[in-house]
Design a protein around this motif. Structure first.
Motif, PDB file in Angstrom:
ATOM      1  N   ILE A  64      34.515  -9.096  45.445  1.00 52.79           N
ATOM      2  CA  ILE A  64      33.676  -8.740  44.288  1.00 52.79           C
ATOM      3  C   ILE A  64      32.715  -7.616  44.664  1.00 52.79           C
ATOM      4  O   ILE A  64      32.568  -6.625  43.930  1.00 52.79           O
ATOM      5  N   GLU A  65      32.057  -7.758  45.810  1.00 60.08           N
ATOM      6  CA  GLU A  65      31.118  -6.717  46.244  1.00 60.08           C
ATOM      7  C   GLU A  65      31.867  -5.431  46.581  1.00 60.08           C
ATOM      8  O   GLU A  65      31.391  -4.329  46.281  1.00 60.08           O
ATOM      9  N   GLY A  66      33.053  -5.578  47.206  1.00 61.65           N
ATOM     10  CA  GLY A  66      33.826  -4.399  47.574  1.00 61.65           C
ATOM     11  C   GLY A  66      34.340  -3.637  46.362  1.00 61.65           C
ATOM     12  O   GLY A  66      34.374  -2.405  46.362  1.00 61.65           O
ATOM     13  N   GLU A  67      34.733  -4.380  45.323  1.00 59.76           N
ATOM     14  CA  GLU A  67      35.215  -3.735  44.101  1.00 59.76           C
ATOM     15  C   GLU A  67      34.100  -2.953  43.411  1.00 59.76           C
ATOM     16  O   GLU A  67      34.307  -1.827  42.935  1.00 59.76           O
ATOM     17  N   PHE A  68      32.886  -3.529  43.364  1.00 60.68           N
ATOM     18  CA  PHE A  68      31.781  -2.811  42.724  1.00 60.68           C
ATOM     19  C   PHE A  68      31.369  -1.611  43.569  1.00 60.68           C
ATOM     20  O   PHE A  68      31.056  -0.542  43.039  1.00 60.68           O
ATOM     21  N   GLU A  69      31.393  -1.780  44.887  1.00 64.32           N
ATOM     22  CA  GLU A  69      31.069  -0.656  45.768  1.00 64.32           C
ATOM     23  C   GLU A  69      32.071   0.471  45.574  1.00 64.32           C
ATOM     24  O   GLU A  69      31.701   1.656  45.544  1.00 64.32           O
ATOM     25  N   TYR A  70      33.340   0.106  45.426  1.00 62.61           N
ATOM     26  CA  TYR A  70      34.367   1.114  45.149  1.00 62.61           C
ATOM     27  C   TYR A  70      34.017   1.889  43.877  1.00 62.61           C
ATOM     28  O   TYR A  70      34.131   3.124  43.830  1.00 62.61           O
ATOM     29  N   ALA A  71      33.595   1.166  42.842  1.00 63.58           N
ATOM     30  CA  ALA A  71      33.283   1.808  41.562  1.00 63.58           C
ATOM     31  C   ALA A  71      32.138   2.805  41.693  1.00 63.58           C
ATOM     32  O   ALA A  71      32.187   3.895  41.107  1.00 63.58           O
ATOM     33  N   LEU A  73      31.186   4.428  44.417  1.00 60.80           N
ATOM     34  CA  LEU A  73      31.644   5.587  45.185  1.00 60.80           C
ATOM     35  C   LEU A  73      32.576   6.457  44.332  1.00 60.80           C
ATOM     36  O   LEU A  73      32.549   7.686  44.422  1.00 60.80           O
ATOM     37  N   PHE A  74      33.364   5.814  43.488  1.00 59.89           N
ATOM     38  CA  PHE A  74      34.295   6.517  42.618  1.00 59.89           C
ATOM     39  C   PHE A  74      33.565   7.418  41.625  1.00 59.89           C
ATOM     40  O   PHE A  74      33.927   8.596  41.460  1.00 59.89           O
ATOM     41  N   ILE A  75      32.527   6.910  40.967  1.00 58.20           N
ATOM     42  CA  ILE A  75      31.845   7.738  39.966  1.00 58.20           C
ATOM     43  C   ILE A  75      31.117   8.911  40.618  1.00 58.20           C
ATOM     44  O   ILE A  75      31.004   9.985  40.024  1.00 58.20           O
ATOM     45  N   ARG A  76      30.654   8.713  41.848  1.00 61.95           N
ATOM     46  CA  ARG A  76      30.013   9.831  42.548  1.00 61.95           C
ATOM     47  C   ARG A  76      31.042  10.887  42.926  1.00 61.95           C
ATOM     48  O   ARG A  76      30.760  12.083  42.930  1.00 61.95           O
ATOM     49  N   PHE A  90      19.945   3.384  40.711  1.00 62.05           N
ATOM     50  CA  PHE A  90      18.620   3.038  41.232  1.00 62.05           C
ATOM     51  C   PHE A  90      18.518   1.577  41.658  1.00 62.05           C
ATOM     52  O   PHE A  90      17.787   1.256  42.606  1.00 62.05           O
ATOM     53  N   GLU A  91      19.226   0.675  40.996  1.00 54.88           N
ATOM     54  CA  GLU A  91      19.171  -0.737  41.396  1.00 54.88           C
ATOM     55  C   GLU A  91      19.838  -0.945  42.752  1.00 54.88           C
ATOM     56  O   GLU A  91      19.382  -1.768  43.563  1.00 54.88           O
ATOM     57  N   GLU A  92      20.905  -0.209  43.011  1.00 63.94           N
ATOM     58  CA  GLU A  92      21.586  -0.314  44.302  1.00 63.94           C
ATOM     59  C   GLU A  92      20.706   0.245  45.418  1.00 63.94           C
ATOM     60  O   GLU A  92      20.621  -0.336  46.514  1.00 63.94           O
ATOM     61  N   ASP A  93      20.007   1.362  45.144  1.00 68.18           N
ATOM     62  CA  ASP A  93      19.082   1.922  46.126  1.00 68.18           C
ATOM     63  C   ASP A  93      17.924   0.959  46.402  1.00 68.18           C
ATOM     64  O   ASP A  93      17.525   0.767  47.553  1.00 68.18           O
ATOM     65  N   ALA A  94      17.399   0.358  45.345  1.00 64.13           N
ATOM     66  CA  ALA A  94      16.291  -0.593  45.512  1.00 64.13           C
ATOM     67  C   ALA A  94      16.749  -1.805  46.312  1.00 64.13           C
ATOM     68  O   ALA A  94      16.006  -2.319  47.170  1.00 64.13           O
ATOM     69  N   GLY A  95      17.971  -2.264  46.073  1.00 60.41           N
ATOM     70  CA  GLY A  95      18.492  -3.403  46.820  1.00 60.41           C
ATOM     71  C   GLY A  95      18.591  -3.111  48.300  1.00 60.41           C
ATOM     72  O   GLY A  95      18.213  -3.946  49.141  1.00 60.41           O
ATOM     73  N   ASN A  96      19.063  -1.918  48.646  1.00 59.17           N
ATOM     74  CA  ASN A  96      19.147  -1.542  50.061  1.00 59.17           C
ATOM     75  C   ASN A  96      17.768  -1.385  50.682  1.00 59.17           C
ATOM     76  O   ASN A  96      17.538  -1.784  51.834  1.00 59.17           O
ATOM     77  N   LEU A  97      16.837  -0.800  49.931  1.00 56.66           N
ATOM     78  CA  LEU A  97      15.480  -0.638  50.454  1.00 56.66           C
ATOM     79  C   LEU A  97      14.851  -1.994  50.750  1.00 56.66           C
ATOM     80  O   LEU A  97      14.258  -2.211  51.812  1.00 56.66           O
ATOM     81  N   LYS A 116      27.226   0.457  50.319  1.00 57.68           N
ATOM     82  CA  LYS A 116      27.456   1.899  50.439  1.00 57.68           C
ATOM     83  C   LYS A 116      27.450   2.555  49.062  1.00 57.68           C
ATOM     84  O   LYS A 116      27.711   3.744  48.935  1.00 57.68           O
ATOM     85  N   GLY A 117      27.170   1.753  48.039  1.00 55.90           N
ATOM     86  CA  GLY A 117      27.240   2.261  46.682  1.00 55.90           C
ATOM     87  C   GLY A 117      25.968   2.887  46.136  1.00 55.90           C
ATOM     88  O   GLY A 117      25.921   3.244  44.972  1.00 55.90           O
ATOM     89  N   GLY A 118      24.922   3.002  46.951  1.00 53.68           N
ATOM     90  CA  GLY A 118      23.692   3.613  46.472  1.00 53.68           C
ATOM     91  C   GLY A 118      23.752   5.126  46.558  1.00 53.68           C
ATOM     92  O   GLY A 118      24.696   5.701  47.092  1.00 53.68           O
ATOM     93  N   SER A 119      22.735   5.782  46.018  1.00 55.49           N
ATOM     94  CA  SER A 119      22.699   7.245  46.075  1.00 55.49           C
ATOM     95  C   SER A 119      22.009   7.751  47.341  1.00 55.49           C
ATOM     96  O   SER A 119      22.250   8.879  47.772  1.00 55.49           O
ATOM     97  N   ILE A 120      21.162   6.925  47.946  1.00 56.05           N
ATOM     98  CA  ILE A 120      20.457   7.315  49.172  1.00 56.05           C
ATOM     99  C   ILE A 120      21.286   6.872  50.372  1.00 56.05           C
ATOM    100  O   ILE A 120      21.584   5.678  50.508  1.00 56.05           O
ATOM    101  N   PRO A 121      21.691   7.788  51.251  1.00 57.57           N
ATOM    102  CA  PRO A 121      22.487   7.407  52.415  1.00 57.57           C
ATOM    103  C   PRO A 121      21.817   6.302  53.227  1.00 57.57           C
ATOM    104  O   PRO A 121      20.599   6.318  53.438  1.00 57.57           O
ATOM    105  N   ILE A 122      22.618   5.335  53.650  1.00 60.77           N
ATOM    106  CA  ILE A 122      22.093   4.185  54.375  1.00 60.77           C
ATOM    107  C   ILE A 122      21.310   4.611  55.617  1.00 60.77           C
ATOM    108  O   ILE A 122      20.243   4.069  55.911  1.00 60.77           O
ATOM    109  N   GLU A 123      21.825   5.603  56.345  1.00 61.69           N
ATOM    110  CA  GLU A 123      21.176   6.027  57.581  1.00 61.69           C
ATOM    111  C   GLU A 123      19.782   6.586  57.309  1.00 61.69           C
ATOM    112  O   GLU A 123      18.839   6.344  58.075  1.00 61.69           O
TER     113      GLU A 123
END
Length: 283
Positions: A64-71, A73-76, A90-97, A116-123
C-alpha cells in the motif's frame, strides 16, 4: 510525429496521455466497495484480481505504501511544471520532517522509514534536521523551526512541523498558483478544527495550542455543539472536497485528480486492511 515531449520538454497533453496509459490506475468505486466487503483472505486476492500494485513487492502494508509512493514519483516524472506538482506533496514532506525530528529526539536513524514520495529530497531534510538549519529548503522553514531541537513534546513537534511545511507551501502557492493557494486555505481551516477537536478529546486546553495552528482564517469549535468526532469527520470531508475541487479549471487538473485519487485509495486501503486484521483476530 510530435509526442508533446520533444527535446525533454513535457506538456500537459503528454502528462494526460501518460496517466491514461498508466499501469497503476486508481481503484474504481466498485472495486473499493468489493474490498469493503472482503475478509482477510479475500482482500489480497481481490487486489491481485484488480491488477492493483503491479510490481510492488512486500506484505500488504508495504505494498500500500509502495503503491502510493509510486504514484507520487510518477506525477513528478510526468509533470511539465514540477514546482506546481510539488505543492501537492506538502503532507508527505511534513510526514518526513516529523519522522526525522522524532528520530533525532530518540536518537534513532529513521531514514529507512521515510517516504520517497515527498518533494524535499530525504538527504536534504535529514541533513537539515541534524544541523538544525533549514535554509537549504526555505527561510520560512528555518524561522518556524527555530529551537525545535529543544522540544520534547511529540504533539508540539508534530504541530510545529506541520505548520512550518504548510507556511512554506502556502507562500510558494500564493506566488505561483491561485487554485492551489485557495485549496490550501480551505485545507488549513479544516485542519485547525481537527486539531482543536482532538485536543478537546484529550482533555487539553484549546487556547494553549492556538499558536501551533495553521495561519489561516477559520471558525473555531467553541460554539459547535456537536461531538468532537462529528466535527473531525466533517473537517476531513472538507479537506477531501477542497483537494478534489482542484480537479477543474487548471491545466494540471488531470495530474491533481490522479494524485488525490491515489492518495484516497491508500487511505481507504489502510483502513480496510486494519478492519480485516481486527476482524480476523476476533474470529
Amino acid at each position: 510525429m510530435m509526442t508533446g515531449n520533444e527535446f525533454g520538454k513535457k506538456s500537459y497533453e503528454y502528462a494526460l496521455g501518460a496517466i491514461k496509459a498508466s499501469s497503476h490506475p486508481p481503484l474504481t468505486e466498485d472495486e473499493l466497495k468489493r474490498l469493503e466487503e472482503a475478509d482477510i483472505n479475500d482482500f489480497p486476492r481481490l487486489l491481485d484480481e484488480f491488477g492493483w500494485g503491479r510490481g510492488i513487492e512486500g506484505n500488504l502494508h508495504e505494498r500500500i505504501e509502495g503503491e502510493f509512493e509510486y504514484a507520487t514519483l510518477f506525477i513528478r516524472d510526468i509533470s511539465p511544471d514540477i514546482s506546481l506538482t510539488d505543492l501537492l506533496l506538502f503532507e508527505e514532506d511534513a510526514g518526513n520532517l516529523k519522522l526525522f525530528l522524532k528520530g533525532q529526539l530518540i536518537g534513532r536513524d529513521v531514514t529507512e522509514l521515510a517516504t520517497k514520495g515527498g518533494s524535499i529530497p530525504i538527504e536534504i531534510l535529514r541533513g537539515s534536521v541534524e544541523a538544525g538549519d533549514y535554509t537549504l529548503i526555505s527561510e520560512t522553514l528555518d524561522r518556524e523551526l527555530e529551537g525545535i531541537e529543544d522540544e520534547t513534546d511529540p504533539f508540539v513537534i508534530s504541530s510545529k512541523a506541520d505548520r512550518a511545511i504548510f507556511m512554506h507551501t502556502l507562500e510558494v502557492a500564493k506566488k505561483r498558483n491561485t487554485a492551489i493557494y485557495e485549496m490550501l486555505l480551505k485545507y488549513g481551516a479544516a485542519k485547525n478544527r481537527i486539531s482543536e477537536a482532538r485536543m478537546k478529546l484529550m482533555g487539553k486546553d484549546i487556547e494553549g495550542i492556538k499558536e501551533l495552528l495553521l495561519p489561516v482564517p477559520y471558525t473555531d469549535i467553541t460554539n459547535d455543539t456537536r461531538s468532537e468526532n462529528e466535527i473531525i469527520a466533517e473537517a476531513q470531508e472538507m479537506i477531501s472536497k477542497a483537494m478534489y475541487d482542484l480537479r477543474s479549471g487548471e491545466n494540471f487538473a488531470p495530474i491533481a485528480e490522479y494524485f488525490f485519487a491515489k492518495k484516497n485509495e491508500a487511505k481507504t486501503l489502510r483502513r480496510l486492511l486494519a478492519k480485516c486484521e481486527i476482524e480476523s483476530k476476533e474470529a
